[in-house]
Design a protein around this motif. Structure first.
Motif, PDB file in Angstrom:
ATOM      1  N   SER A  63      66.106  43.035  52.397  1.00 18.36           N
ATOM      2  CA  SER A  63      66.695  41.705  52.272  1.00 18.36           C
ATOM      3  C   SER A  63      65.659  40.593  52.371  1.00 18.36           C
ATOM      4  CB  SER A  63      67.754  41.512  53.361  1.00 18.36           C
ATOM      5  OG  SER A  63      67.143  41.593  54.631  1.00 18.36           O
ATOM      6  N   SER A  64      64.380  40.924  52.400  1.00 13.96           N
ATOM      7  CA  SER A  64      63.348  39.905  52.604  1.00 13.96           C
ATOM      8  C   SER A  64      62.983  39.143  51.344  1.00 13.96           C
ATOM      9  CB  SER A  64      62.082  40.557  53.174  1.00 13.96           C
ATOM     10  OG  SER A  64      61.480  41.346  52.177  1.00 13.96           O
ATOM     11  N   GLY A  65      63.656  39.420  50.232  1.00  7.91           N
ATOM     12  CA  GLY A  65      63.330  38.724  48.993  1.00  7.91           C
ATOM     13  C   GLY A  65      62.140  39.366  48.299  1.00  7.91           C
ATOM     14  N   ALA A  66      62.035  40.680  48.384  1.00  8.69           N
ATOM     15  CA  ALA A  66      60.905  41.387  47.788  1.00  8.69           C
ATOM     16  C   ALA A  66      60.844  41.212  46.276  1.00  8.69           C
ATOM     17  CB  ALA A  66      60.971  42.882  48.136  1.00  8.69           C
ATOM     18  N   ALA A  67      61.970  40.795  45.658  1.00 10.90           N
ATOM     19  CA  ALA A  67      61.980  40.602  44.207  1.00 10.90           C
ATOM     20  C   ALA A  67      61.344  39.277  43.802  1.00 10.90           C
ATOM     21  CB  ALA A  67      63.412  40.673  43.678  1.00 10.90           C
ATOM     22  N   GLN A  68      61.069  38.415  44.776  1.00  9.61           N
ATOM     23  CA  GLN A  68      60.424  37.141  44.477  1.00  9.61           C
ATOM     24  C   GLN A  68      59.000  37.388  43.989  1.00  9.61           C
ATOM     25  OE1 GLN A  68      60.658  34.931  48.118  1.00  9.61           O
ATOM     26  NE2 GLN A  68      62.676  34.111  47.641  1.00  9.61           N
ATOM     27  N   ALA A  69      58.516  36.458  43.181  1.00 11.54           N
ATOM     28  CA  ALA A  69      57.155  36.574  42.660  1.00 11.54           C
ATOM     29  C   ALA A  69      56.151  36.441  43.805  1.00 11.54           C
ATOM     30  CB  ALA A  69      56.901  35.506  41.614  1.00 11.54           C
ATOM     31  N   ARG A  70      55.176  37.323  43.794  1.00  8.04           N
ATOM     32  CA  ARG A  70      54.100  37.293  44.786  1.00  8.04           C
ATOM     33  C   ARG A  70      52.782  37.445  44.045  1.00  8.04           C
ATOM     34  NH1 ARG A  70      54.953  41.316  49.473  1.00  8.04           N
ATOM     35  NH2 ARG A  70      53.393  39.963  50.368  1.00  8.04           N
ATOM     36  N   THR A  71      51.786  36.736  44.507  1.00 10.45           N
ATOM     37  CA  THR A  71      50.466  36.798  43.897  1.00 10.45           C
ATOM     38  C   THR A  71      49.503  37.452  44.876  1.00 10.45           C
ATOM     39  OG1 THR A  71      50.906  34.816  42.603  1.00 10.45           O
ATOM     40  CG2 THR A  71      48.606  35.431  42.878  1.00 10.45           C
ATOM     41  N   VAL A  72      48.722  38.393  44.360  1.00  8.39           N
ATOM     42  CA  VAL A  72      47.766  39.139  45.180  1.00  8.39           C
ATOM     43  C   VAL A  72      46.432  39.182  44.441  1.00  8.39           C
ATOM     44  CG1 VAL A  72      47.252  41.389  46.205  1.00  8.39           C
ATOM     45  CG2 VAL A  72      49.589  40.567  46.159  1.00  8.39           C
ATOM     46  N   THR A  73      45.360  39.076  45.196  1.00  9.30           N
ATOM     47  CA  THR A  73      44.019  39.160  44.622  1.00  9.30           C
ATOM     48  C   THR A  73      43.386  40.491  45.000  1.00  9.30           C
ATOM     49  OG1 THR A  73      43.791  36.768  44.805  1.00  9.30           O
ATOM     50  CG2 THR A  73      41.759  38.025  44.521  1.00  9.30           C
ATOM     51  N   GLY A  74      42.856  41.180  43.998  1.00 10.33           N
ATOM     52  CA  GLY A  74      42.167  42.442  44.237  1.00 10.33           C
ATOM     53  C   GLY A  74      40.771  42.195  44.787  1.00 10.33           C
ATOM     54  N   LYS A  75      40.151  43.261  45.226  1.00  9.83           N
ATOM     55  CA  LYS A  75      38.790  43.105  45.748  1.00  9.83           C
ATOM     56  C   LYS A  75      37.843  42.769  44.598  1.00  9.83           C
ATOM     57  CE  LYS A  75      37.345  47.901  45.371  1.00  9.83           C
ATOM     58  NZ  LYS A  75      36.755  49.038  45.996  1.00  9.83           N
ATOM     59  N   ALA A  76      36.772  42.077  44.930  1.00  7.24           N
ATOM     60  CA  ALA A  76      35.736  41.774  43.943  1.00  7.24           C
ATOM     61  C   ALA A  76      34.914  43.044  43.731  1.00  7.24           C
ATOM     62  CB  ALA A  76      34.851  40.634  44.433  1.00  7.24           C
ATOM     63  N   VAL A  77      34.798  43.454  42.495  1.00 10.00           N
ATOM     64  CA  VAL A  77      34.068  44.672  42.151  1.00 10.00           C
ATOM     65  C   VAL A  77      32.740  44.269  41.502  1.00 10.00           C
ATOM     66  CG1 VAL A  77      34.106  46.770  40.754  1.00 10.00           C
ATOM     67  CG2 VAL A  77      36.199  45.973  41.841  1.00 10.00           C
ATOM     68  N   ARG A  78      31.666  44.760  42.044  1.00 11.90           N
ATOM     69  CA  ARG A  78      30.341  44.465  41.498  1.00 11.90           C
ATOM     70  C   ARG A  78      30.094  45.328  40.264  1.00 11.90           C
ATOM     71  NH1 ARG A  78      28.372  40.171  43.321  1.00 11.90           N
ATOM     72  NH2 ARG A  78      28.444  39.812  45.528  1.00 11.90           N
ATOM     73  N   THR A  79      29.623  44.676  39.205  1.00  6.23           N
ATOM     74  CA  THR A  79      29.227  45.394  37.999  1.00  6.23           C
ATOM     75  C   THR A  79      27.775  45.061  37.697  1.00  6.23           C
ATOM     76  OG1 THR A  79      29.748  43.666  36.373  1.00  6.23           O
ATOM     77  CG2 THR A  79      31.581  45.081  37.081  1.00  6.23           C
ATOM     78  N   GLN A  80      27.230  45.699  36.705  1.00  6.49           N
ATOM     79  CA  GLN A  80      25.843  45.459  36.311  1.00  6.49           C
ATOM     80  C   GLN A  80      25.616  43.992  35.954  1.00  6.49           C
ATOM     81  OE1 GLN A  80      24.346  48.242  33.449  1.00  6.49           O
ATOM     82  NE2 GLN A  80      22.702  46.889  32.787  1.00  6.49           N
ATOM     83  N   TYR A  81      26.666  43.315  35.471  1.00  4.10           N
ATOM     84  CA  TYR A  81      26.534  41.934  35.027  1.00  4.10           C
ATOM     85  C   TYR A  81      27.161  40.916  35.961  1.00  4.10           C
ATOM     86  CZ  TYR A  81      24.946  44.062  30.738  1.00  4.10           C
ATOM     87  OH  TYR A  81      24.253  44.800  29.815  1.00  4.10           O
TER      88      TYR A  81
END
Length: 97
Positions: A63-81
């Protein structure tokens, strides 16, 4: 990545990766030809964001409103560039942005 051809490839790749992520709803998306490092970093960061979303929603009462839009940021992944980091919006259990 910054500069010249890298910028061009990134500018072309990111919108395609975004579309694939929304369509697939998972991190199991195709790499963009010519942007292999960006694509791989994108997939890893996307999976990290999805994992965070899953962890956050698994402890929430129904009942916490899990269907509401939520924004999440993933971890920063290091690449060669340089680093790649994905931010997603999930609504109703699906990636919407």
């Amino acid at each position: 990545p910054k500069g010249g051809l890298s910028d061009q490839k990134t500018q072309l790749a990111v919108p395609r990766l975004n579309q694939e992520a929304v369509a697939a709803g998972t991190a199991d998306i195709d790499a963009v030809s010519g942007a292999t490092y960006t694509s791989e970093g994108y997939r890893k960061s996307l999976q990290s964001a999805l994992d965070k979303m899953k962890q956050a929603s698994s402890g929430a009462p129904a009942s916490s409103g899990a269907a509401q839009a939520r924004t999440v940021t993933g971890k920063a992944v290091r690449t060669q560039y340089g680093p790649v980091q994905v931010r997603i919006t999930v609504s109703g259990g699906k990636i919407t942005k």
